[in-house]
Design an enzyme around this catalytic site. Structure first.
Site, PDB file in Angstrom:
ATOM      1  N   ASN A  30       0.862  -1.185   0.000  1.00 37.88           N
ATOM      2  CA  ASN A  30       0.000   0.000   0.000  1.00 37.88           C
ATOM      3  C   ASN A  30       0.895   1.231   0.000  1.00 37.88           C
ATOM      4  OD1 ASN A  30      -1.807   2.036   0.453  1.00 37.88           O
ATOM      5  ND2 ASN A  30      -2.433   1.347   2.498  1.00 37.88           N
ATOM      6  N   LYS A  40      -0.028   4.240  -0.238  1.00 29.22           N
ATOM      7  CA  LYS A  40      -0.724   5.404   0.348  1.00 29.22           C
ATOM      8  C   LYS A  40      -0.538   6.618  -0.572  1.00 29.22           C
ATOM      9  CE  LYS A  40      -0.117   3.262   4.789  1.00 29.22           C
ATOM     10  NZ  LYS A  40      -0.102   3.372   6.232  1.00 29.22           N
ATOM     11  N   HIS A  47      -9.446   0.902   4.906  1.00 28.45           N
ATOM     12  CA  HIS A  47      -8.190   1.221   5.604  1.00 28.45           C
ATOM     13  C   HIS A  47      -8.482   2.181   6.760  1.00 28.45           C
ATOM     14  CE1 HIS A  47      -4.148   2.533   6.485  1.00 28.45           C
ATOM     15  NE2 HIS A  47      -3.732   1.465   5.843  1.00 28.45           N
ATOM     16  N   GLU A 106      -6.949   4.644   7.829  1.00 30.33           N
ATOM     17  CA  GLU A 106      -6.765   6.068   7.522  1.00 30.33           C
ATOM     18  C   GLU A 106      -8.024   6.643   6.885  1.00 30.33           C
ATOM     19  OE1 GLU A 106      -3.096   5.507   5.407  1.00 30.33           O
ATOM     20  OE2 GLU A 106      -2.137   4.997   7.301  1.00 30.33           O
ATOM     21  N   GLU A 112      -5.004  -4.855  10.579  1.00 35.11           N
ATOM     22  CA  GLU A 112      -4.018  -3.794  10.775  1.00 35.11           C
ATOM     23  C   GLU A 112      -4.336  -3.021  12.060  1.00 35.11           C
ATOM     24  OE1 GLU A 112      -2.091  -2.622   6.793  1.00 35.11           O
ATOM     25  OE2 GLU A 112      -3.891  -1.411   6.985  1.00 35.11           O
ATOM     26  N   GLY A 137       2.648   2.579  10.669  1.00 31.33           N
ATOM     27  CA  GLY A 137       3.561   3.705  10.487  1.00 31.33           C
ATOM     28  C   GLY A 137       4.296   4.123  11.744  1.00 31.33           C
ATOM     29  N   SER A 185       3.736  -1.790  10.325  1.00 30.92           N
ATOM     30  CA  SER A 185       5.185  -1.800  10.569  1.00 30.92           C
ATOM     31  C   SER A 185       5.871  -3.125  10.204  1.00 30.92           C
ATOM     32  CB  SER A 185       5.494  -1.412  12.016  1.00 30.92           C
ATOM     33  OG  SER A 185       5.081  -0.078  12.262  1.00 30.92           O
TER      34      SER A 185
HETATM   35  P1  13P Z   1       3.203   0.620   7.561  1.00 27.61           P
HETATM   36  O1  13P Z   1       3.736  -0.680   6.982  1.00 27.61           O
HETATM   37  O2  13P Z   1       3.895   1.830   7.008  1.00 27.61           O
HETATM   38  O3  13P Z   1       3.123   0.566   9.041  1.00 27.61           O
HETATM   39  O4  13P Z   1       1.680   0.756   7.025  1.00 27.61           O
HETATM   40  C1  13P Z   1       0.828  -0.321   7.149  1.00 27.61           C
HETATM   41  C2  13P Z   1      -0.409  -0.039   6.410  1.00 27.61           C
HETATM   42  O5  13P Z   1      -1.214   0.776   6.794  1.00 27.61           O
HETATM   43  C3  13P Z   1      -0.649  -0.781   5.159  1.00 27.61           C
HETATM   44  O6  13P Z   1      -1.945  -0.597   4.697  1.00 27.61           O
END
Ligand code: 13P
Length: 259
Positions: A9, A11, A105, A107, A176, A182, A222
């Site tokens: 992803n 983003k 997601h 976010e 997740e 992140g 992560s």
């Molecule tokens: P990170 O791997 O940067 O922690 O992000 C995970 C994520 O949200 C994947 O959709």
């Protein structure tokens, strides 16, 4: 056995250093570098790989990425057509060779206020239109500390089950935990396995034995080339959804975590 599944992803991807450390990410150039790196990599043939660039780079990605590797949109709308400024339909994705959508997601749930029901309706639209769906779920730190993790995750999934019914064959569930996204704070193998197992039990009870047995449940938050090996050994972890590390050459090591 369930086929191992690794998603990348990207983003909006401006927060991460570019692949190969050449300036900012999220440019045509950096996307091309990531694709080239993947095209030339030795990838375990038993792994299903899907990358999800920002919308504006979907066509470019599909055009350059080698066949056998798939592309996911980071979102799709729940209506088939009409006046919906800024949205993209399932059929438009299909027309562009995009075979997956990443939905729910955290976010989007938190920053863009997407409800469980909205995520569920988009999942239904995507499946009806023939896309695969990477369906994200996960709890906040506060919810985990209140011991509400399983309740939160299963209620997110229940909204989807209510909308789509019993056929989960084109859904990959991505667990997740928000506190791990992140942050560099990966869930421990025990924490991840515990939730994955609970999700599988929920599938068995609420969907079907077949869905419980066949649905891939992948972990995100992560994940990097160092922690992926141990996580991949867990019985109910069928792959990863990778954010930051998917923008680096080491993404290939994560894809090959099982080999
Ligand atoms: P990170 O791997 O940067 O922690 O992000 C995970 C994520 O949200 C994947 O959709």
């Amino acid at each position: 056995a369930r086929q191992f599944f690794v998603g990348g992803n990207f983003k909006m991807s401006v927060f991460y250093p570019s692949t190969l450390e050449k300036g900012q990410n999220g440019t045509v150039q950096s996307i091309k570098e990531i694709i080239e790196n993947l095209n030339n990599a030795k990838i375990d043939e038993n792994v299903e790989v899907v990358i999800s660039p920002p919308t504006i780079y979907l066509l470019l990605t599909r055009e350059h990425l080698r066949s056998g590797l798939e592309v996911a949109a980071q979102n799709v709308f729940n209506k088939p057509n009409g006046a919906f400024t800024g949205e993209i339909s399932v059929s438009q994705l299909k027309d562009s060779g995009i075979t997956w959508a990443l939905l729910g997601h955290s976010e989007r749930r938190t920053i863009l206020s997407e409800s469980d029901d909205f995520v569920a309706s988009k999942t239904k639209a995507a499946l009806d239109g023939g896309l695969g769906v990477i369906l994200c779920c996960g709890e906040s730190l506060e919810q985990r500390e209140a011991e509400k993790t399983i309740e939160v995750v299963t209620s997110q999934l229940k909204a989807v089950a209510d909308a789509v019914g019993k056929d989960w064959s084109k859904i990959v569930i991505a667990y997740e935990p928000i506190w791990a996204i992140g942050t560099g704070k990966v869930a421990s193998t025990e924490q991840a396995q515990e939730v994955h197992k609970a999700i599988r039990e929920w599938l068995k009870k609420e969907v079907s034995d077949e869905a419980a047995e066949k649905t891939r449940i992948i972990y995100g938050g992560s994940v990097n080339e160092k922690n992926c090996g141990e996580l991949a050994k867990q019985e109910d972890i069928d792959g990863f959804l990778v954010g930051g590390a998917s923008l680096k050459p080491a993404f290939v090591d994560i894809i090959n975590a099982k080999s």
